[in-house]
Design an enzyme around this catalytic site. Structure first.
Site, PDB file in Angstrom:
ATOM      1  N   LYS A  51      31.926  31.621  35.510  1.00 13.63           N
ATOM      2  CA  LYS A  51      30.567  31.156  35.840  1.00 13.63           C
ATOM      3  C   LYS A  51      30.566  29.664  36.147  1.00 13.63           C
ATOM      4  CE  LYS A  51      27.816  34.204  32.809  1.00 13.63           C
ATOM      5  NZ  LYS A  51      26.816  34.158  31.727  1.00 13.63           N
TER       6      LYS A  51
ATOM      7  N   ASP B 193      22.383  33.993  32.452  1.00 10.70           N
ATOM      8  CA  ASP B 193      22.608  35.258  31.747  1.00 10.70           C
ATOM      9  C   ASP B 193      22.634  36.336  32.813  1.00 10.70           C
ATOM     10  OD1 ASP B 193      22.954  36.385  28.999  1.00 10.70           O
ATOM     11  OD2 ASP B 193      21.465  37.774  29.815  1.00 10.70           O
ATOM     12  N   SER B 194      23.663  37.143  32.786  1.00  8.50           N
ATOM     13  CA  SER B 194      23.855  38.071  33.893  1.00  8.50           C
ATOM     14  C   SER B 194      24.473  39.360  33.399  1.00  8.50           C
ATOM     15  CB  SER B 194      24.738  37.419  34.959  1.00  8.50           C
ATOM     16  OG  SER B 194      25.842  36.772  34.366  1.00  8.50           O
TER      17      SER B 194
ATOM     18  N   ASP C 280      34.074  42.289  38.635  1.00  7.62           N
ATOM     19  CA  ASP C 280      34.207  42.147  40.090  1.00  7.62           C
ATOM     20  C   ASP C 280      35.108  43.210  40.748  1.00  7.62           C
ATOM     21  OD1 ASP C 280      32.423  40.090  40.439  1.00  7.62           O
ATOM     22  OD2 ASP C 280      33.927  38.503  40.354  1.00  7.62           O
TER      23      ASP C 280
ATOM     24  N   ARG D  59      24.304  35.294  41.351  1.00  6.31           N
ATOM     25  CA  ARG D  59      24.278  33.935  40.784  1.00  6.31           C
ATOM     26  C   ARG D  59      23.804  32.936  41.837  1.00  6.31           C
ATOM     27  NH1 ARG D  59      28.486  34.722  38.489  1.00  6.31           N
ATOM     28  NH2 ARG D  59      27.384  35.356  36.621  1.00  6.31           N
TER      29      ARG D  59
HETATM   30  P1  ITT Z   1      28.012  32.899  28.457  1.00  5.94           P
HETATM   31  O1  ITT Z   1      26.998  33.703  27.666  1.00  5.94           O
HETATM   32  O2  ITT Z   1      28.730  31.879  27.656  1.00  5.94           O
HETATM   33  O3  ITT Z   1      27.415  32.335  29.717  1.00  5.94           O
HETATM   34  P2  ITT Z   1      29.204  35.496  28.962  1.00  5.94           P
HETATM   35  O4  ITT Z   1      30.392  35.925  29.765  1.00  5.94           O
HETATM   36  O5  ITT Z   1      29.095  36.018  27.563  1.00  5.94           O
HETATM   37  O6  ITT Z   1      29.180  33.897  28.971  1.00  5.94           O
HETATM   38  P3  ITT Z   1      26.764  36.926  29.619  1.00  5.94           P
HETATM   39  O7  ITT Z   1      26.358  37.085  28.210  1.00  5.94           O
HETATM   40  O8  ITT Z   1      25.714  36.510  30.626  1.00  5.94           O
HETATM   41  O9  ITT Z   1      27.914  35.831  29.778  1.00  5.94           O
HETATM   42  O10 ITT Z   1      27.451  38.256  30.098  1.00  5.94           O
HETATM   43  C1  ITT Z   1      27.646  38.478  31.452  1.00  5.94           C
HETATM   44  C2  ITT Z   1      28.465  39.748  31.616  1.00  5.94           C
HETATM   45  O11 ITT Z   1      28.315  40.250  32.932  1.00  5.94           O
HETATM   46  C3  ITT Z   1      29.927  39.497  31.422  1.00  5.94           C
HETATM   47  O12 ITT Z   1      30.509  40.680  30.943  1.00  5.94           O
HETATM   48  C4  ITT Z   1      30.403  39.208  32.824  1.00  5.94           C
HETATM   49  O13 ITT Z   1      31.750  39.480  32.989  1.00  5.94           O
HETATM   50  C5  ITT Z   1      29.511  40.122  33.654  1.00  5.94           C
HETATM   51  N1  ITT Z   1      29.214  39.435  34.918  1.00  5.94           N
HETATM   52  C6  ITT Z   1      28.190  38.588  35.156  1.00  5.94           C
HETATM   53  N2  ITT Z   1      28.296  38.055  36.387  1.00  5.94           N
HETATM   54  C7  ITT Z   1      29.412  38.576  36.916  1.00  5.94           C
HETATM   55  C8  ITT Z   1      30.070  38.395  38.129  1.00  5.94           C
HETATM   56  O14 ITT Z   1      29.645  37.518  39.033  1.00  5.94           O
HETATM   57  N3  ITT Z   1      31.183  39.098  38.346  1.00  5.94           N
HETATM   58  C9  ITT Z   1      31.657  39.943  37.424  1.00  5.94           C
HETATM   59  N4  ITT Z   1      31.121  40.168  36.229  1.00  5.94           N
HETATM   60  C10 ITT Z   1      29.997  39.481  35.971  1.00  5.94           C
END
Ligand code: ITT
Length: 194
Positions: A12, A69-70, A153, A179
Site C-alpha cells: 500500500k 482500508d481495503s 492480486d 486505491r
Molecule cells: P494496514 O491495515 O496496516 O493498512 P492491512 O494489509 O492489514 O494493512 P487491510 O486491513 O486494509 O490492510 O486489509 C486489506 C486486505 O485486502 C489485505 O488482505 C490485502 O492484501 C487485501 N488488498 C487490499 N488491496 C489490495 C490490492 O490492491 N491488491 C491485493 N490485495 C489487496
C-alpha cells in the site's frame, strides 16, 4: 505538507507514494516517521476502519495522516472476505494459503465476479476528517497468475485490463485500481477544503 501513511502494508505504501508522486505533498510511511503501531480494526465498514487507523496515528503526531482500508468482495461469497480480507483463513497465513482457500470455496460457483474496495481517510492536525471511496470490478481466476503487486492480486482479473493485477505493471494497476480511485476521490475533497 507532509502526510504520514498509516499503514504497515508495504504494498500500500508503495502504491500511495506512486499515485501521489506528482502532488505538492510528501507521503511518509509510519516506519519512516518512527511511528509503527498495531492498530485494532474493530469497525464494521471500510470507511470506519480507515478512520480508526488514521485517527489512531493522528493522536501520536502533529501531522496529517492518511490511511487505506481495503479488501476483496466476492459475489459468490456474499461480499466476503470484504473487511476481513487480511484476516481471511487466519491472521498469520500467507497469501498463497488465503488465495487457495478462496479458490476452493468458490470452486463450484458459476458467478466468479468480484471487486476490490478501498476507503482512504485523511485526518488533519486540527481534527478535520475526509474519506474517499474507490472500487474496481473484475472476476476471480482459476489459479494465481503473475508476480507483481501484493495480497490477492494474482487471482483478481480486472475487467478493464483483462489480466490479473499481478500480471499488470505497477502503472497499469495504479491507473485504475480501487486505491487510485479512492485517493482521487479524497484528493478532490482535499482541494475543496482549501
Ligand atoms: P494496514 O491495515 O496496516 O493498512 P492491512 O494489509 O492489514 O494493512 P487491510 O486491513 O486494509 O490492510 O486489509 C486489506 C486486505 O485486502 C489485505 O488482505 C490485502 O492484501 C487485501 N488488498 C487490499 N488491496 C489490495 C490490492 O490492491 N491488491 C491485493 N490485495 C489487496
Amino acid at each position: 505538507m507532509k502526510i504520514i501513511a498509516a499503514t504497515s502494508n508495504k504494498g500500500k505504501v508503495r502504491e500511495i507514494k506512486s499515485i501521489f508522486s506528482g502532488e505538492d505533498f510528501e507521503i511518509i510511511s509510519m516506519k519512516e516517521a518512527g511511528l509503527e503501531r498495531e492498530i485494532e480494526e474493530n469497525g464494521t465498514t471500510f470507511e470506519e476502519n480507515a478512520l480508526i487507523k488514521a485517527r489512531t496515528i493522528a493522536q501520536l503526531c502533529d501531522c496529517a495522516v492518511l490511511s487505506d482500508d481495503s479488501g476483496l468482495c466476492v459475489e459468490a461469497l456474499n461480499g466476503a472476505p470484504g473487511i476481513y480480507s487480511a484476516r481471511y483463513g487466519g491472521e498469520d497465513t500467507t497469501y498463497d494459503v488465503k488465495m487457495k482457500k478462496l479458490l476452493d470455496e468458490i470452486s463450484d460457483a458459476d458467478n466468479r465476479s468480484a471487486k476490490f474496495v478501498s476507503a482512504c481517510a485523511l485526518v488533519y492536525p486540527d481534527g478535520r476528517e475526509l474519506v474517499g471511496m474507490g472500487e474496481v470490478h473484475g472476476r476471480i481466476g482459476f489459479e494465481p497468475k503473475g508476480e507483481n503487486g501484493f495480497g490477492y492480486d494474482p487471482i483478481f482479473i480486472s475487467d478493464e485490463l483483462n489480466k490479473t493485477f499481478a500480471e499488470a505493471t505497477d502503472d497499469e494497476k495504479n491507473s485504475i485500481s480501487h486505491r487510485k480511485r479512492a485517493l482521487m476521490d479524497l484528493y478532490n475533497k482535499m482541494r475543496n477544503e482549501e
